[in-house]
Design an enzyme around this catalytic site. Structure first.
Site, mmCIF file in Angstrom:
data_model
loop_
_atom_site.group_PDB
_atom_site.id
_atom_site.type_symbol
_atom_site.label_atom_id
_atom_site.label_comp_id
_atom_site.label_asym_id
_atom_site.label_seq_id
_atom_site.Cartn_x
_atom_site.Cartn_y
_atom_site.Cartn_z
ATOM 1 N N LYS A 69 0.814 -1.217 0.000
ATOM 2 C CA LYS A 69 0.000 0.000 0.000
ATOM 3 C C LYS A 69 0.849 1.269 0.000
ATOM 4 O O LYS A 69 0.464 2.281 -0.579
ATOM 5 C CB LYS A 69 -0.944 0.012 1.201
ATOM 6 C CG LYS A 69 -2.069 -1.022 1.114
ATOM 7 C CD LYS A 69 -2.898 -0.979 2.397
ATOM 8 C CE LYS A 69 -3.737 -2.221 2.576
ATOM 9 N NZ LYS A 69 -5.042 -2.165 1.950
ATOM 10 N N GLU A 124 -2.542 6.253 8.541
ATOM 11 C CA GLU A 124 -3.249 7.045 7.556
ATOM 12 C C GLU A 124 -4.299 7.842 8.307
ATOM 13 O O GLU A 124 -4.852 7.356 9.288
ATOM 14 C CB GLU A 124 -3.958 6.064 6.602
ATOM 15 C CG GLU A 124 -4.033 6.497 5.171
ATOM 16 C CD GLU A 124 -4.561 5.364 4.291
ATOM 17 O OE1 GLU A 124 -3.765 4.766 3.558
ATOM 18 O OE2 GLU A 124 -5.769 5.087 4.367
ATOM 19 N N HIS A 133 -15.002 -3.405 7.265
ATOM 20 C CA HIS A 133 -14.183 -3.016 6.108
ATOM 21 C C HIS A 133 -14.277 -4.020 4.974
ATOM 22 O O HIS A 133 -13.425 -4.050 4.103
ATOM 23 C CB HIS A 133 -12.713 -2.813 6.493
ATOM 24 C CG HIS A 133 -12.530 -1.914 7.672
ATOM 25 N ND1 HIS A 133 -13.020 -0.627 7.699
ATOM 26 C CD2 HIS A 133 -11.925 -2.095 8.861
ATOM 27 C CE1 HIS A 133 -12.723 -0.078 8.869
ATOM 28 N NE2 HIS A 133 -12.066 -0.948 9.591
ATOM 29 N N GLU A 151 -6.162 2.197 -2.615
ATOM 30 C CA GLU A 151 -5.246 1.117 -3.000
ATOM 31 C C GLU A 151 -5.626 0.576 -4.369
ATOM 32 O O GLU A 151 -6.671 0.926 -4.921
ATOM 33 C CB GLU A 151 -5.259 -0.022 -1.964
ATOM 34 C CG GLU A 151 -6.584 -0.739 -1.871
ATOM 35 C CD GLU A 151 -6.459 -2.126 -1.231
ATOM 36 O OE1 GLU A 151 -5.339 -2.619 -1.055
ATOM 37 O OE2 GLU A 151 -7.509 -2.724 -0.951
ATOM 38 N N ARG A 208 -6.251 -7.756 -9.547
ATOM 39 C CA ARG A 208 -6.927 -9.018 -9.890
ATOM 40 C C ARG A 208 -8.371 -8.722 -10.231
ATOM 41 O O ARG A 208 -8.829 -7.596 -10.125
ATOM 42 C CB ARG A 208 -6.900 -9.936 -8.676
ATOM 43 C CG ARG A 208 -7.455 -9.203 -7.463
ATOM 44 C CD ARG A 208 -7.734 -10.095 -6.293
ATOM 45 N NE ARG A 208 -7.881 -9.340 -5.058
ATOM 46 C CZ ARG A 208 -8.974 -8.737 -4.665
ATOM 47 N NH1 ARG A 208 -10.060 -8.782 -5.410
ATOM 48 N NH2 ARG A 208 -9.027 -8.060 -3.531
HETATM 49 P P1 ADP Z 1 -8.013 -3.824 2.516
HETATM 50 O O1 ADP Z 1 -6.873 -3.865 1.534
HETATM 51 O O2 ADP Z 1 -7.738 -4.591 3.752
HETATM 52 O O3 ADP Z 1 -9.333 -4.124 1.884
HETATM 53 P P2 ADP Z 1 -8.371 -0.961 2.240
HETATM 54 O O4 ADP Z 1 -7.226 -0.061 2.436
HETATM 55 O O5 ADP Z 1 -8.783 -1.256 0.824
HETATM 56 O O6 ADP Z 1 -8.085 -2.320 3.018
HETATM 57 O O7 ADP Z 1 -9.635 -0.417 3.021
HETATM 58 C C1 ADP Z 1 -10.816 -1.160 3.175
HETATM 59 C C2 ADP Z 1 -11.916 -0.291 3.763
HETATM 60 O O8 ADP Z 1 -11.515 0.268 5.023
HETATM 61 C C3 ADP Z 1 -12.290 0.916 2.935
HETATM 62 O O9 ADP Z 1 -13.220 0.612 1.918
HETATM 63 C C4 ADP Z 1 -12.879 1.837 3.995
HETATM 64 O O10 ADP Z 1 -14.183 1.463 4.335
HETATM 65 C C5 ADP Z 1 -11.989 1.593 5.187
HETATM 66 N N1 ADP Z 1 -10.848 2.536 5.203
HETATM 67 C C6 ADP Z 1 -9.601 2.293 4.768
HETATM 68 N N2 ADP Z 1 -8.808 3.379 4.930
HETATM 69 C C7 ADP Z 1 -9.571 4.339 5.461
HETATM 70 C C8 ADP Z 1 -9.344 5.697 5.875
HETATM 71 N N3 ADP Z 1 -8.150 6.274 5.754
HETATM 72 N N4 ADP Z 1 -10.380 6.391 6.402
HETATM 73 C C9 ADP Z 1 -11.602 5.808 6.561
HETATM 74 N N5 ADP Z 1 -11.875 4.546 6.190
HETATM 75 C C10 ADP Z 1 -10.891 3.801 5.655
#
Ligand code: ADP
Length: 506
Positions: free
Chosen positions: A116, A198, A233, A286, A290
């Site tokens: 990431k 973050e 999430h 991110e 895939r």
């Molecule tokens: P993963 O790779 O584990 O799926 P992500 O980084 O894609 O994690 O985040 C998954 C979810 O987590 C997002 O869709 C959102 O709901 C929440 N999330 C991630 N980062 C943030 C952030 N900085 N602020 C608020 N919610 C977040």
């Protein structure tokens, strides 16, 4: 084009990929573990090869076992699906080293975009706004970075996925502990302990853009998907297009995703994820390198078969069509059906799905990995099927989804169907007024209260028991309504009476 392709996966996604291969005249080679003898996907191809014991580590995650099966079958390429080895740069490299084609990005792209922090740097270099965040380091460094960002922050595993290793932290005293536990979890789950912080965005929406890249700097997008309906999430219901997005923002998101894909010289199908704030500000989250679980909603609105596009890019190293050919029509919405018990904290379930009936209907697509009599093993992700409803309008698509969920039936294994039925009926879903935290902040409390409350209607409970008992194959192991009157079989709750209302939903 390839003549034989091995699908290194199981369940609904293996069946779905096999369908496109067969349609293209390509022989699908399936693989299965000891727990999956007789599974639906083993019968989806032209041959099926055993690759090891039930444990994923020794079968679906075993690179040598998968490559051995490909060699044995004489497959020319491998499609990884999602999960398992799909985002393993080592697997992609091993496939290429074995002289086969990996249907996906290059190992280097998987490695860079799967980290990431590296992906954030790439996005920033491509001029795409990223969620404010920092580079990581030890817990002291993290604390200093978090102070600058301002609390609350999210601690994330650099190589994380599936919502794992992510912790929301409200203040400095909690940070050190959260960082250490996230780091430990990251090491076990992803083989790398690196974490970073973050800024936690308030009530964002999750909007993602489907992209295709040719590997030479050419890239196009296939519109966006709204995936804010999440629990822990993880996505529950997804749709395309994203409702309520103004046209300017929609095209800026798509452009940002294409810019990023071009900068990465991305090859194959990928998804660029963003968080969108209430004021329309968006931030890169991110890249997933895939096919996504939710890819069918894009297929329904664009008419593009994404698996076919993946195969064409892999075989021809160019995009099968250009941007001007991509047009969205109507609306599509998907719900993920899992073997998990919503009345017990969504605990994953396993056992024999004695009786399964998936709905049929116009503009209703079911991507299923299970049929009557199949085992749902404890060893893997408990997804059973996806229901994808299309319509000229969002309203029409949602109505079809609700009807489809009502008609779906799984006996023998508890599913999240009651949860999905209630969710799809919620007023906030109808109005598309939700964010990524809404289910947990507002919806779940009312839902859980009802799922564990005494029977609101004894007649309904009796009907549920009757329906459960007359199901063939439903013996003592089979479905039973518990004393609360809420069927645990996912067959009837929240469906029948109009007067049975969920708190907070009306
Ligand atoms: P993963 O790779 O584990 O799926 P992500 O980084 O894609 O994690 O985040 C998954 C979810 O987590 C997002 O869709 C959102 O709901 C929440 N999330 C991630 N980062 C943030 C952030 N900085 N602020 C608020 N919610 C977040």
């Amino acid at each position: 084009m390839f003549r034989k392709v091995l699908i290194a996966n199981r369940g609904e996604i293996a069946c779905r990929i096999a369908a496109t291969l067969r349609e293209m005249g390509i022989a699908p080679v399936m693989v299965y573990s000891a727990a999956d003898r007789g599974a639906l996907h083993t019968r989806a191809g032209s041959e099926a090869i055993p690759i090891g014991p039930a444990e994923a580590r020794a079968s679906y995650l075993d690179i040598e076992a998968v490559l051995g099966a490909a060699r044995r079958a004489g497959a020319e390429a491998i499609h990884p699906g999602y999960g398992f080895l799909a985002e393993s740069p080592d697997f992609a490299a091993a496939v290429e080293a074995a002289g086969l084609t990996f249907i996906g990005p290059t190992p280097e792209q998987i490695r860079t975009l799967g980290d990431k922090r590296a992906a954030r740097s790439l996005a920033a270099r491509a001029g795409v706004p990223v969620v404010p965040g920092a580079e990581g380091g030890d817990s002291k460094a993290l604390a200093a970075q978090a102070r600058k960002l301002g609390y609350p922050v999210i601690v994330k595993a650099a190589l994380g996925g599936g919502g794992k290793g992510m912790r929301i932290v409200a203040d400095e005293p909690s940070l050190i502990e959260a960082a250490e536990s996230a780091s430990r979890l990251a090491l076990t789950a992803f083989g790398d302990a690196s974490v970073y912080v973050e800024k936690r965005l308030e009530r964002p929406r999750h909007v993602e853009v489907q992209v295709l890249g040719d590997g030479n700097g050419g890239a196009i997008h296939l519109l966006e998907r709204e995936c804010s309906l999440q629990r822990r999430h993880q996505k529950v219901i997804e749709e395309s297009p994203a409702p309520g997005l103004d046209e300017a923002l929609r095209s800026r998101l798509a452009q940002a995703a294409v810019d990023l894909a071009r900068a990465a010289r991305y090859r194959g199908a990928g998804t660029v994820e963003f968080l969108v704030a209430g004021d329309g500000a968006f931030h890169f989250l991110e890249v997933n390198t895939r096919l996504q679980v939710e890819h069918p909603v894009t297929e329904v609105v664009t008419g593009v078969d994404l698996v076919r596009a993946q195969l064409q890019i892999a075989a021809e190293r160019r995009l099968p069509f250009d941007q001007s050919a991509v047009k969205g029509q109507g609306h599509a919405i998907e719900a993920r059906i899992y073997a998990e018990d919503p009345s017990r904290g969504f605990l994953p379930q396993a056992g024999e799905a004695a009786k399964v009936r998936w709905p049929r209907g116009p503009f209703l697509r079911v991507d299923a990995g299970v049929e009557s009599g199949n085992q749902v093993p404890v060893h893997y992700d408990p997804i059973l099927a996806k229901l994808i409803a299309g319509g000229e309008t969002r309203k029409a698509a949602l109505a079809r989804l609700v009807a489809g969920l009502d008609a779906a039936l799984v006996h023998g294994v508890v599913t999240n169907l009651p949860f999905l039925r209630a969710l799809a009926r919620a007023r906030e879903v109808e109005r598309a007024s939700f964010d990524t935290e809404w289910i947990e902040r507002e919806f779940l409390a009312g839902f859980t209260a009802l799922a564990t409350a005494p029977a609101p209607d004894l007649a309904l409970a009796a009907v549920s028991i009757f329906e459960a008992e007359k199901t063939p194959g439903a013996g003592s192991r089979g479905p039973a309504a518990d004393p609360t009157g809420v069927p645990r079989d996912g067959s009837g709750a929240f469906r029948a009476p109009g007067r049975w209302r969920l708190p907070g939903l009306e």
